[in-house]
Design an enzyme around this catalytic site. Structure first.
Site, PDB file in Angstrom:
ATOM      1  N   LEU A  83      53.387  34.805  39.527  1.00 11.77           N
ATOM      2  CA  LEU A  83      53.020  33.159  38.945  1.00 11.77           C
ATOM      3  C   LEU A  83      52.622  33.546  37.356  1.00 11.77           C
ATOM      4  CD1 LEU A  83      50.544  32.218  41.731  1.00 11.77           C
ATOM      5  CD2 LEU A  83      52.867  31.165  41.292  1.00 11.77           C
ATOM      6  N   GLU A 112      45.243  25.411  45.454  1.00 13.27           N
ATOM      7  CA  GLU A 112      44.614  26.099  46.466  1.00 13.27           C
ATOM      8  C   GLU A 112      43.957  27.113  45.555  1.00 13.27           C
ATOM      9  OE1 GLU A 112      48.175  27.947  48.190  1.00 13.27           O
ATOM     10  OE2 GLU A 112      48.947  26.045  48.470  1.00 13.27           O
ATOM     11  N   LYS A 114      43.144  31.023  44.453  1.00 15.86           N
ATOM     12  CA  LYS A 114      43.966  32.281  44.226  1.00 15.86           C
ATOM     13  C   LYS A 114      43.184  33.558  44.836  1.00 15.86           C
ATOM     14  CE  LYS A 114      46.926  34.476  40.760  1.00 15.86           C
ATOM     15  NZ  LYS A 114      46.571  36.023  40.968  1.00 15.86           N
ATOM     16  N   ASP A 116      42.325  37.181  45.772  1.00 16.80           N
ATOM     17  CA  ASP A 116      42.439  38.363  44.923  1.00 16.80           C
ATOM     18  C   ASP A 116      42.639  39.519  46.024  1.00 16.80           C
ATOM     19  OD1 ASP A 116      42.783  40.023  42.815  1.00 16.80           O
ATOM     20  OD2 ASP A 116      40.693  40.204  42.170  1.00 16.80           O
ATOM     21  N   TYR A 224      49.738  31.181  52.466  1.00 17.65           N
ATOM     22  CA  TYR A 224      49.550  30.247  51.711  1.00 17.65           C
ATOM     23  C   TYR A 224      51.278  29.535  51.272  1.00 17.65           C
ATOM     24  CZ  TYR A 224      49.915  34.337  48.572  1.00 17.65           C
ATOM     25  OH  TYR A 224      50.070  35.728  48.011  1.00 17.65           O
ATOM     26  N   LYS A 287      50.715  24.054  42.688  1.00 16.51           N
ATOM     27  CA  LYS A 287      51.821  23.932  43.235  1.00 16.51           C
ATOM     28  C   LYS A 287      52.493  22.523  43.170  1.00 16.51           C
ATOM     29  CE  LYS A 287      51.040  27.900  46.150  1.00 16.51           C
ATOM     30  NZ  LYS A 287      50.694  28.618  47.403  1.00 16.51           N
ATOM     31  N   LYS A 311      43.315  30.816  35.625  1.00 18.10           N
ATOM     32  CA  LYS A 311      42.462  32.068  36.111  1.00 18.10           C
ATOM     33  C   LYS A 311      41.042  31.519  35.734  1.00 18.10           C
ATOM     34  CE  LYS A 311      44.145  35.926  36.337  1.00 18.10           C
ATOM     35  NZ  LYS A 311      44.584  36.870  36.875  1.00 18.10           N
ATOM     36  N   CYS A 405      24.328  66.233  22.560  1.00 15.49           N
ATOM     37  CA  CYS A 405      24.838  66.171  24.029  1.00 15.49           C
ATOM     38  C   CYS A 405      23.444  65.928  24.730  1.00 15.49           C
ATOM     39  CB  CYS A 405      25.817  67.110  24.496  1.00 15.49           C
ATOM     40  SG  CYS A 405      25.823  66.889  26.258  1.00 15.49           S
ATOM     41  N   CYS A 408      23.408  69.365  27.272  1.00 18.06           N
ATOM     42  CA  CYS A 408      23.245  70.582  26.817  1.00 18.06           C
ATOM     43  C   CYS A 408      22.880  70.616  25.406  1.00 18.06           C
ATOM     44  CB  CYS A 408      24.571  71.297  27.046  1.00 18.06           C
ATOM     45  SG  CYS A 408      25.975  70.926  26.039  1.00 18.06           S
ATOM     46  N   CYS A 423      31.337  65.872  24.246  1.00 15.02           N
ATOM     47  CA  CYS A 423      30.729  67.163  24.017  1.00 15.02           C
ATOM     48  C   CYS A 423      31.691  68.380  23.973  1.00 15.02           C
ATOM     49  CB  CYS A 423      29.504  67.598  25.163  1.00 15.02           C
ATOM     50  SG  CYS A 423      28.864  69.046  25.291  1.00 15.02           S
ATOM     51  N   CYS A 429      28.499  73.155  29.859  1.00 12.20           N
ATOM     52  CA  CYS A 429      27.641  71.700  29.918  1.00 12.20           C
ATOM     53  C   CYS A 429      27.622  71.315  31.300  1.00 12.20           C
ATOM     54  CB  CYS A 429      28.216  70.912  28.884  1.00 12.20           C
ATOM     55  SG  CYS A 429      27.457  69.221  28.881  1.00 12.20           S
TER      56      CYS A 429
HETATM   57  S1  IVH Z   1      51.877  31.278  45.566  1.00 16.90           S
HETATM   58  C1  IVH Z   1      56.182  32.413  43.846  1.00 16.90           C
HETATM   59  N1  IVH Z   1      49.486  30.895  46.261  1.00 16.90           N
HETATM   60  O1  IVH Z   1      49.127  35.758  43.192  1.00 16.90           O
HETATM   61  C2  IVH Z   1      54.879  33.210  43.853  1.00 16.90           C
HETATM   62  N2  IVH Z   1      49.873  33.257  45.374  1.00 16.90           N
HETATM   63  O2  IVH Z   1      50.209  36.168  40.626  1.00 16.90           O
HETATM   64  C3  IVH Z   1      54.121  32.388  45.141  1.00 16.90           C
HETATM   65  N3  IVH Z   1      48.049  34.585  45.322  1.00 16.90           N
HETATM   66  O3  IVH Z   1      51.729  37.709  44.212  1.00 16.90           O
HETATM   67  C4  IVH Z   1      52.831  32.706  45.284  1.00 16.90           C
HETATM   68  N4  IVH Z   1      46.571  33.338  46.151  1.00 16.90           N
HETATM   69  O4  IVH Z   1      49.922  37.594  45.922  1.00 16.90           O
HETATM   70  C5  IVH Z   1      50.217  31.842  45.791  1.00 16.90           C
HETATM   71  N5  IVH Z   1      47.154  30.531  47.014  1.00 16.90           N
HETATM   72  C6  IVH Z   1      48.065  31.362  46.368  1.00 16.90           C
HETATM   73  C7  IVH Z   1      47.897  32.630  46.028  1.00 16.90           C
HETATM   74  C8  IVH Z   1      48.661  33.573  45.697  1.00 16.90           C
HETATM   75  C9  IVH Z   1      46.957  34.432  45.556  1.00 16.90           C
HETATM   76  C10 IVH Z   1      48.665  36.133  44.613  1.00 16.90           C
HETATM   77  C11 IVH Z   1      49.971  36.353  45.298  1.00 16.90           C
HETATM   78  C12 IVH Z   1      50.872  36.445  44.141  1.00 16.90           C
HETATM   79  C13 IVH Z   1      50.156  36.520  42.981  1.00 16.90           C
HETATM   80  C14 IVH Z   1      50.746  35.726  41.807  1.00 16.90           C
END
Ligand code: IVH
Length: 679
Positions: A83, A112, A114, A116, A224, A287, A311, A405, A408, A423, A429
């Site tokens: 993305l 939504e 994101k 991690d 998602y 989206k 982000k 250091c 040592c 060092c 050491c």
């Molecule tokens: S939609 C065409 N929705 O973020 C891309 N991605 O930087 C469709 N990710 O590789 C992705 N949460 O692994 C989407 N709610 C979410 C997400 C999400 C995490 C990750 C996903 C993607 C990465 C993109």
């Protein structure tokens, strides 16, 4: 119960238990107690076993299949793209303006979180999970189906109807913070390396070869995105709602937003509220909701034009800098570490933070006593990113970096163009000695099973080992039952100890390392600039540790790949009494100190030295070198008056030719060489 009745009961139990799993894991709304659930599960397991009958979506058989060596590579039908992302709301407004210009259609957005974690594609055929594939490079990924099946919230057979015959659900595999903490605690106790963050732990877990270990990790899978040839409904939002009814774990952190004000409201709400969640999120994905608009906007090479990720900024907190410690790493690099007044940050209490290096401390002008800004990004160790100068008390002393250091006492050095002080006392050491032993046991060196970084640290700190040779004096009795306290508050105790099996493995691993060939022993010694390849060349040229030790600078320089730096490093290593003492001990316990002799095919070239140059028609370059050695000859890398032959192939460099001629070294061609070695 007869077979017919048993089969009926198995069908019923499978259906009921799958529904209970869904209620529990997806809807978070169980309708029976854990106890009743367990009883039904036990009944199913018993019947399946007794009647040797089970269904493909048996909830009792999520952990199945043999451990795999290599995952199958699967090509994604539709590439898994990334993305485009931004940290700025202004850029989100630009995104909105841009796409509204590209389409005449009316549309709204879904927002939504994101997640991690590690991206996954679940492929369904006829309502049954067919394959689960990792993102890989976006085009091809690993088939990790048996690992994914261990996640209870992933449906193996879908509920209801209305889904296409073939389709894909994409999502993210996550490890909740709570499971991540438990996992890392267990790894610490077992002396294994820790995962830096839940994302690494999730993707690492998916790549495990044994599904039964994956099952214990308590992974989560959030879905998602839906993709298929045809879409049963016209919006993403409706699809996700349907997907939830089919059994997918579609997280509830989603909203339909008609304009950017609503998008911003979602972002602001979750930027705060996300700290309460038990899993890592790093932003919001926005989206376009209508598939028809998505289609119209299409994709760039890397990402869809109809979506963007906002982000979150890393979480920050303020604290007071109490003091600065200097840590010496295994390679000798010095890291300044801040001791802070304890502060809550992203779910944990932070007491220490990284200060990186001298330049960063200077540019921030950080001083002991300052109020500092601490940030926690994706990694476990937080860092200091700023100072609140307005809160600085009078009279704080400017920071000065240490000159010696802390371990040592050796005067620190810093190389041009490098940020870190280090060092230089590499072999004496303490943290660097530890680093050296860790290198010694590593896979490409002595490859000692049963030992890892943490155990070496532990044994070293206990005084059981002071150098690599000490490993060979360790006994089973010393190790079995060895204890340490892992509590970090000094009040509660968390004792771990070495069990029988582990002690046995360690001793056996050490014993087996006595078979490791000489070249790897040489590499294991960790002599500066002597990597794997150089060690190989040294071993071949010298033949034994004793002969290598006897070589003078000139002789060393004659060896292929050995230059001034390596020769100097070897000479000074062999000059150090303690290294020699260690070598003697290693030799005495039976470590390989001689290269295995290549099978000798003849003695025709005994005592003759060769320089090989150019390309040959009957041999590869390595092949012709092997032939020289196999007939008793020796290879050197550069021509000197002592060289017997220059073996000249095609395209030999003119400089070499001139040098050979000048020194009167005999130059021979491939045919002459072949005549020399004729039996
Ligand atoms: S939609 C065409 N929705 O973020 C891309 N991605 O930087 C469709 N990710 O590789 C992705 N949460 O692994 C989407 N709610 C979410 C997400 C999400 C995490 C990750 C996903 C993607 C990465 C993109």
């Amino acid at each position: 119960m007869n077979t017919e009745e048993a089969k009926n009961r198995i069908h019923q139990l499978t259906e009921d238990l799958n529904r209970h799993n869904y209620n529990y894991y997806v809807l978070d709304n169980p309708t029976i107690s854990d106890y009743d659930f367990d009883m039904l599960m036990k009944e199913l397991e018993k019947l399946e076993e007794e009647f040797d009958y089970y269904l493909p979506d048996s909830p009792a058989r999520r952990v199945g299949g043999e451990p795999v060596k290599d995952f199958q590579q699967v090509q994604h039908r539709i590439p898994m793209l990334s993305l485009s992302n931004t940290y700025s709301k202004d850029e989100l407004l630009d995104f909105d303006t841009r796409i509204r210009k590209l389409t005449e259609q009316d549309f709204d957005y879904t927002c939504e979180l994101k997640y991690d974690g590690s991206a996954i594609s679940l492929q369904y055929k006829g309502g049954i999970l067919d394959k689960a594939v990792t993102r890989g490079d976006g085009k091809t990924g690993d088939d990790v189906t048996s690992n994914i099946k261990t996640i209870n919230s992933v449906p193996i057979k879908l509920f209801g109807s209305g889904y296409p015959e073939e389709f894909e659900m994409r999502g993210e595999v996550l490890l909740p913070f709570s499971s991540f903490n438990t996992l890392n605690k267990a790894r610490e106790e077992a002396g294994e390396s820790l995962f830096a963050n839940p994302r690494n732990a999730a993707s690492g877990s998916l790549k495990l070869q044994d599904p039964s270990i994956v099952a214990k990790r308590k992974l989560e899978c959030f879905l998602y995105a839906f993709s298929a040839e045809t879409y049963p409904v016209s919006t993403h939002y409706e699809t996700l709602r349907n997907a939830k009814d089919w059994g997918f774990n579609v997280p509830p952190y989603i909203a339909r937003c008609k304009d950017m004000d609503e998008v911003f409201a979602f972002i602001d709400e979750w930027d705060n509220a996300r700290t309460e969640l038990d899993f890592a999120t790093d932003g919001v994905v926005i989206k376009v909701n209508q598939y028809s608009v998505q289609d119209e906007l299409g994709f760039t090479a890397k990402s869809p034009r109809w979506a963007v990720a906002y982000k979150f900024k890393a979480e920050q907190a303020q604290s007071r800098l109490l003091s600065i410690d200097f840590q010496v790493g295994r390679t000798g690099a010095i890291t300044p570490v801040a001791n802070l007044e304890p502060v809550q940050l992203a779910g944990t209490t932070v007491k220490r933070a990284s200060l990186h290096n001298e330049d960063i401390i200077r540019s921030l002008d950080v001083r002991v006593g300052d109020t500092v800004l601490v940030e926690k990004g994706g990694e476990i160790i937080p860092k200091i990113v700023g100072v609140d100068l307005a809160l600085r008390p009078e009279g704080l002393k400017e920071f000065t970096f240490i000159e010696n250091c802390p371990e040592c006492g050796t005067k620190l050095e810093r190389n041009d163009g490098e940020a870190a002080w280090f060092c230089p006392n590499a072999y004496h050491c303490p943290p660097q000695i530890k680093g050296g032993i860790i290198h010694f046991i590593s896979r490409k060196a002595m490859d000692i099973d049963g030992l890892g970084e943490e155990k070496i640290e532990w044994f070293f700190d206990e005084g059981l080992i002071k150098n690599a040779a000490d490993l060979y004096d360790l006994t089973y009795d010393q190790l079995f039952g060895l204890q340490r306290d892992l509590s970090d508050d000094g009040v509660t105790s968390r004792i771990v100890s070495i069990q029988e099996k582990s002690a046995h493995n360690i001793i056996q691993g050490i014993e087996e390392s006595k078979n490791v060939p000489f070249a790897r022993v040489l590499y294991a010694l960790g002599i500066r600039h002597v990597g794997e390849t150089v060690a190989q060349k040294l071993a071949e040229a010298a033949g034994s540790m004793d002969d290598l030790r006897k070589m003078n600078q000139l002789e060393l320089l004659m060896i292929e790949d050995v230059g001034q730096k390596i020769a100097d490093s070897l000479l000074s290593w062999f000059e150090d009494e303690s290294n020699i003492a260690m070598l003697d001990r290693l030799k005495r316990v039976g470590i390989q100190m001689e290269a295995e002799k290549a099978e000798l095919k003849g003695e025709q070239l005994a005592g003759k030295t060769f320089v090989v140059s150019g390309v040959f028609s009957n041999y590869s370059r390595d092949g012709i070198k092997d032939a020289i050695k196999a007939h008793g000859g020796k290879l050197v890398s550069s021509i000197s008056a002592k060289t017997d032959y220059v073996l000249a192939g095609e395209n030999m460099g003119p400089a070499k030719l001139a040098k050979a001629e000048k020194l009167g070294v005999q130059i021979i061609a491939e045919e002459e060489f072949m005549a020399l070695i004729e039996p």
